[in-house]
Design a protein around this motif. Structure first.
Motif, PDB file in Angstrom:
ATOM      1  N   LEU A 182       0.832  -1.201   0.000  1.00  0.00           N
ATOM      2  CA  LEU A 182       0.000   0.000   0.000  1.00  0.00           C
ATOM      3  C   LEU A 182       0.866   1.249   0.000  1.00  0.00           C
ATOM      4  O   LEU A 182       0.604   2.212  -0.737  1.00  0.00           O
ATOM      5  N   SER A 183       1.934   1.241   0.806  1.00  0.00           N
ATOM      6  CA  SER A 183       2.838   2.384   0.873  1.00  0.00           C
ATOM      7  C   SER A 183       3.592   2.567  -0.442  1.00  0.00           C
ATOM      8  O   SER A 183       3.795   3.695  -0.913  1.00  0.00           O
ATOM      9  N   ARG A 184       4.010   1.453  -1.038  1.00  0.00           N
ATOM     10  CA  ARG A 184       4.688   1.514  -2.335  1.00  0.00           C
ATOM     11  C   ARG A 184       3.803   2.149  -3.397  1.00  0.00           C
ATOM     12  O   ARG A 184       4.227   3.059  -4.126  1.00  0.00           O
ATOM     13  N   ASP A 185       2.575   1.677  -3.489  1.00  0.00           N
ATOM     14  CA  ASP A 185       1.657   2.204  -4.504  1.00  0.00           C
ATOM     15  C   ASP A 185       1.359   3.677  -4.260  1.00  0.00           C
ATOM     16  O   ASP A 185       1.243   4.465  -5.209  1.00  0.00           O
ATOM     17  N   ALA A 186       1.245   4.057  -2.981  1.00  0.00           N
ATOM     18  CA  ALA A 186       0.992   5.460  -2.642  1.00  0.00           C
ATOM     19  C   ALA A 186       2.193   6.327  -3.012  1.00  0.00           C
ATOM     20  O   ALA A 186       2.038   7.450  -3.506  1.00  0.00           O
ATOM     21  N   PHE A 187       3.405   5.804  -2.791  1.00  0.00           N
ATOM     22  CA  PHE A 187       4.623   6.535  -3.157  1.00  0.00           C
ATOM     23  C   PHE A 187       4.687   6.768  -4.666  1.00  0.00           C
ATOM     24  O   PHE A 187       4.991   7.874  -5.124  1.00  0.00           O
ATOM     25  N   LEU A 188       4.402   5.736  -5.430  1.00  0.00           N
ATOM     26  CA  LEU A 188       4.450   5.862  -6.885  1.00  0.00           C
ATOM     27  C   LEU A 188       3.369   6.815  -7.385  1.00  0.00           C
ATOM     28  O   LEU A 188       3.605   7.616  -8.303  1.00  0.00           O
ATOM     29  N   SER A 189       2.185   6.769  -6.781  1.00  0.00           N
ATOM     30  CA  SER A 189       1.108   7.683  -7.172  1.00  0.00           C
ATOM     31  C   SER A 189       1.457   9.125  -6.820  1.00  0.00           C
ATOM     32  O   SER A 189       1.202  10.048  -7.599  1.00  0.00           O
TER      33      SER A 189
ATOM     34  N   ASP B  82      13.249   2.506  -6.205  1.00  0.00           N
ATOM     35  CA  ASP B  82      13.473   3.734  -5.431  1.00  0.00           C
ATOM     36  C   ASP B  82      12.745   3.662  -4.094  1.00  0.00           C
ATOM     37  O   ASP B  82      13.235   4.159  -3.078  1.00  0.00           O
ATOM     38  N   PHE B  83      11.585   3.033  -4.084  1.00  0.00           N
ATOM     39  CA  PHE B  83      10.826   2.870  -2.846  1.00  0.00           C
ATOM     40  C   PHE B  83      11.483   1.861  -1.902  1.00  0.00           C
ATOM     41  O   PHE B  83      11.545   2.069  -0.687  1.00  0.00           O
ATOM     42  N   LEU B  84      11.971   0.765  -2.464  1.00  0.00           N
ATOM     43  CA  LEU B  84      12.486  -0.323  -1.636  1.00  0.00           C
ATOM     44  C   LEU B  84      13.665   0.099  -0.772  1.00  0.00           C
ATOM     45  O   LEU B  84      13.893  -0.478   0.296  1.00  0.00           O
ATOM     46  N   VAL B  85      14.398   1.103  -1.205  1.00  0.00           N
ATOM     47  CA  VAL B  85      15.514   1.615  -0.406  1.00  0.00           C
ATOM     48  C   VAL B  85      15.016   2.083   0.969  1.00  0.00           C
ATOM     49  O   VAL B  85      15.736   2.005   1.969  1.00  0.00           O
ATOM     50  N   MET B  86      13.772   2.543   1.024  1.00  0.00           N
ATOM     51  CA  MET B  86      13.242   3.158   2.241  1.00  0.00           C
ATOM     52  C   MET B  86      12.556   2.186   3.187  1.00  0.00           C
ATOM     53  O   MET B  86      12.225   2.547   4.322  1.00  0.00           O
ATOM     54  N   VAL B  87      12.332   0.963   2.753  1.00  0.00           N
ATOM     55  CA  VAL B  87      11.557   0.017   3.548  1.00  0.00           C
ATOM     56  C   VAL B  87      12.222  -0.261   4.900  1.00  0.00           C
ATOM     57  O   VAL B  87      13.414  -0.558   4.966  1.00  0.00           O
ATOM     58  N   GLY B  88      11.434  -0.130   5.944  1.00  0.00           N
ATOM     59  CA  GLY B  88      11.922  -0.424   7.287  1.00  0.00           C
ATOM     60  C   GLY B  88      12.625   0.729   7.974  1.00  0.00           C
ATOM     61  O   GLY B  88      13.062   0.585   9.121  1.00  0.00           O
ATOM     62  N   ARG B  89      12.731   1.879   7.291  1.00  0.00           N
ATOM     63  CA  ARG B  89      13.437   3.012   7.891  1.00  0.00           C
ATOM     64  C   ARG B  89      12.445   4.087   8.331  1.00  0.00           C
ATOM     65  O   ARG B  89      11.376   4.232   7.748  1.00  0.00           O
TER      66      ARG B  89
ATOM     67  N   PHE C   5      17.115  12.422  -3.671  1.00  0.00           N
ATOM     68  CA  PHE C   5      16.559  11.767  -4.849  1.00  0.00           C
ATOM     69  C   PHE C   5      15.818  12.761  -5.748  1.00  0.00           C
ATOM     70  O   PHE C   5      16.007  12.779  -6.970  1.00  0.00           O
ATOM     71  N   PHE C   6      14.973  13.590  -5.154  1.00  0.00           N
ATOM     72  CA  PHE C   6      14.156  14.513  -5.933  1.00  0.00           C
ATOM     73  C   PHE C   6      14.839  15.857  -6.188  1.00  0.00           C
ATOM     74  O   PHE C   6      14.465  16.592  -7.108  1.00  0.00           O
ATOM     75  N   GLY C   7      15.831  16.200  -5.369  1.00  0.00           N
ATOM     76  CA  GLY C   7      16.513  17.472  -5.548  1.00  0.00           C
ATOM     77  C   GLY C   7      16.092  18.509  -4.527  1.00  0.00           C
ATOM     78  O   GLY C   7      14.991  18.441  -3.952  1.00  0.00           O
ATOM     79  N   GLU C   8      16.972  19.466  -4.284  1.00  0.00           N
ATOM     80  CA  GLU C   8      16.738  20.473  -3.251  1.00  0.00           C
ATOM     81  C   GLU C   8      15.547  21.377  -3.550  1.00  0.00           C
ATOM     82  O   GLU C   8      14.977  21.995  -2.648  1.00  0.00           O
TER      83      GLU C   8
END
Length: 221
Positions: free
Chosen positions: A27-34, A47-54, A66-69
């Protein structure tokens, strides 16, 4: 975790939440991509998987890079959160959760949730599936100084339950969660969700299981 690897029952069981108890990582992955699509930025599952568990404190630094300043990451986080909340009513329980909790009741083993999510999300998820009364403690964002992969969340869970960390069984689905539990000195088991176990992660675990049904079969007097 085999009969020879774990001859004694744990004094307590510490559960991760997202991806372990609930199917919320997807659910979090799909929300991130959306959310990424909504702001007109390209992002992938990798790109999402890097964040899992943190925790967010670490992930916001990653996202800023990732997205820029130029991007307001807190504003992006709010968009991500909006997409996540929109899908929460469909949140599914992972296989074997209820049976595992019933097994712990029979064995009279206390248990806690140890998560990088906020208490609000934990309360919602537990209420959605009628599980609020099944846990003795909840350790969530704000209850510790450093988040996973630091051991702090798991050490705090053991402290609240009044159990030595070495006598706790920790159940995790993410690499960062496994690292945190192992660093806390707990008997660590991985039940992979979006991330498969690597050689590094297997070396930190007593067992890598297909689901909680399999873990339950190893937890016998």
């Amino acid at each position: 975790m085999t009969a020879s690897a774990a001859p004694a029952l744990p004094a307590a069981v510490i559960f991760d939440m997202d991806g372990l108890l609930f199917d919320s990582e997807i659910l979090s992955r799909d929300a991130f991509l959306s959310a990424s699509s909504e702001i007109g930025r390209a992002a992938s599952e990798a790109d999402f998987l890097v964040m899992v568990g943190r925790p967010w404190t670490i992930n916001r630094v990653y996202l800023q890079d990732f997205f820029g300043e130029a991007l307001d990451i807190e504003a992006f986080g709010a968009v991500w959160r909006r997409h996540y909340v929109a899908g929460k009513a469909t949140l599914a329980l992972k296989a074997g959760v209820v049976e595992f909790l019933d097994h712990l009741d029979a064995l009279k083993i206390p248990r806690a949730i140890c998560t990088s999510s906020v208490h609000e999300d934990v309360a919602f998820n537990l209420a959605l599936h009628g599980l609020a009364h099944r846990f003795d403690a909840v350790i969530a964002s704000g209850d510790y100084t450093k988040g996973k992969p630091a051991p702090d969340p798991f050490l705090r869970a053991a402290e609240v339950l009044g159990v030595d960390p070495s006598e706790c069984l920790a159940l995790e689905d993410s690499h960062n969660g496994v690292r945190a539990a192992a660093a806390a000195g707990m008997r660590t088991v991985m039940v992979p969700d979006l991330l498969p176990a690597t050689d590094e992660i297997r070396a930190l675990c007593r067992l890598v299981a297909a689901d909680l049904h399999e873990v339950r079969t190893h937890l016998t007097p």
